[in-house]
Design an enzyme around this catalytic site. Structure first.
Site, short mmCIF file in Angstrom:
data_model
loop_
_atom_site.label_atom_id
_atom_site.label_comp_id
_atom_site.label_asym_id
_atom_site.label_seq_id
_atom_site.Cartn_x
_atom_site.Cartn_y
_atom_site.Cartn_z
N ALA A 160 0.83 -1.20 0.00
CA ALA A 160 0.00 0.00 0.00
C ALA A 160 0.87 1.25 0.00
CB ALA A 160 -0.93 0.00 1.20
N TYR A 161 1.88 1.27 0.85
CA TYR A 161 2.78 2.41 0.91
C TYR A 161 3.49 2.60 -0.43
CZ TYR A 161 6.45 5.55 2.62
OH TYR A 161 7.28 6.62 2.81
N SER A 162 4.02 1.53 -0.98
CA SER A 162 4.74 1.62 -2.25
C SER A 162 3.82 2.10 -3.36
CB SER A 162 5.33 0.25 -2.62
OG SER A 162 6.27 -0.18 -1.64
N SER A 164 1.03 3.83 -3.07
CA SER A 164 0.61 5.21 -2.86
C SER A 164 1.71 6.19 -3.27
CB SER A 164 0.23 5.44 -1.39
OG SER A 164 1.36 5.36 -0.53
#
Length: 254
Positions: A160-162, A164
């Site tokens: 999710a972080y990557s 986003s």
């Protein structure tokens, strides 16, 4: 970065105003201290109301807004209030973000995925959408959207972080091209992991993994990324837009 920071660029931001999201701590707070020390005025936005008050007092902020950047209506209201308080908005530094869960894709909690995308990507979009009109009205702007090397390479167990942060890079490239002839410059920062309160959201194993990917063999310091952001936010950055600036200790070179 403390309010007593001695800038080698005294006066670089004289007459300039900035909105800084995630301004209660970490990179946002360090950037705010530099801009104020270099002659500018800042409005700090953050979800952490108590931390926001402390940061505002320390760096000498002119205005604060306690809000969740994933709330479009709240962002629109904060943009209007900050413009009124500052008289204009010359600079946006969008640094608010969260890490999300540290698990494989097939185990990723749906609610957590949505929350990461809402804050890290949708929040940046909302901030740009609501603040750009004020910049266009003034004929000048500098936008710095904080992405990550994870958005270029992808970190395992951080999908999710990557995703986003990859979205932030793409959004900024589109935005920079749209505004290229209108006096507003937009770029993204792609730091590797640096010492910041956001690391408290991660297990030590993930931090160690990310440190191991950095050729310099250490995590970055917040002041190193803050210095780059302040260049990107200044008039000196005049012929680079729709691009990324790297502070990764050699991890990414493109």
């Amino acid at each position: 970065m403390s309010a007593t920071y001695a800038s080698p660029y005294l006066g670089r931001f004289t007459g300039r105003t900035a909105v800084i999201t995630g301004g209660a701590s970490g990179l946002g707070r360090a950037v705010a201290a530099r801009i104020v020390a270099e002659g500018g005025r800042v409005a700090l936005w953050d979800l952490d109301a108590d931390g926001l008050k402390e940061a505002a007092a320390q760096v000498g902020a002119s205005h604060v807004e306690a809000l969740d950047v994933s709330d479009q209506a709240a962002v629109a209201a904060a943009a209007k209030a900050s413009n009124a308080a500052l008289g204009k908005i010359d600079i946006l530094v969008a640094s608010a973000g969260i890490t999300g869960a540290t698990v494989p894709v097939h185990e990723f909690p749906l609610d957590n995925w949505r929350r990461v995308i809402d804050i890290n990507l949708n929040g940046v979009f909302y901030c740009c959408r609501e603040i750009v009109p004020f910049m266009l009205a003034g004929g000048y702007g500098r936008i710095v959207n904080v992405a990550s090397v994870a958005g270029k390479e992808g970190n395992p167990n951080a999908s999710a972080y990557s995703a986003s942060k990859a979205g932030v890079i793409g959004l900024t490239k589109s935005l920079g091209k749209e505004l290229a002839t209108l006096g507003v410059i937009a770029n993204s920062l792609t730091p590797a992991t640096f010492e910041s309160p956001i690391l408290e959201q991660l297990p030590r194993s993930q931090v160690d993994y990310m440190r191991g990917k950095i050729p310099m063999g250490r995590l970055g310091e917040v002041d190193e990324s803050a210095a780059m952001v302040c260049f990107m936010a200044s008039q000196e950055c005049s012929f680079t837009t729709a691009s990324t600036f790297d502070t990764s200790g050699g991890r990414t070179t493109y």
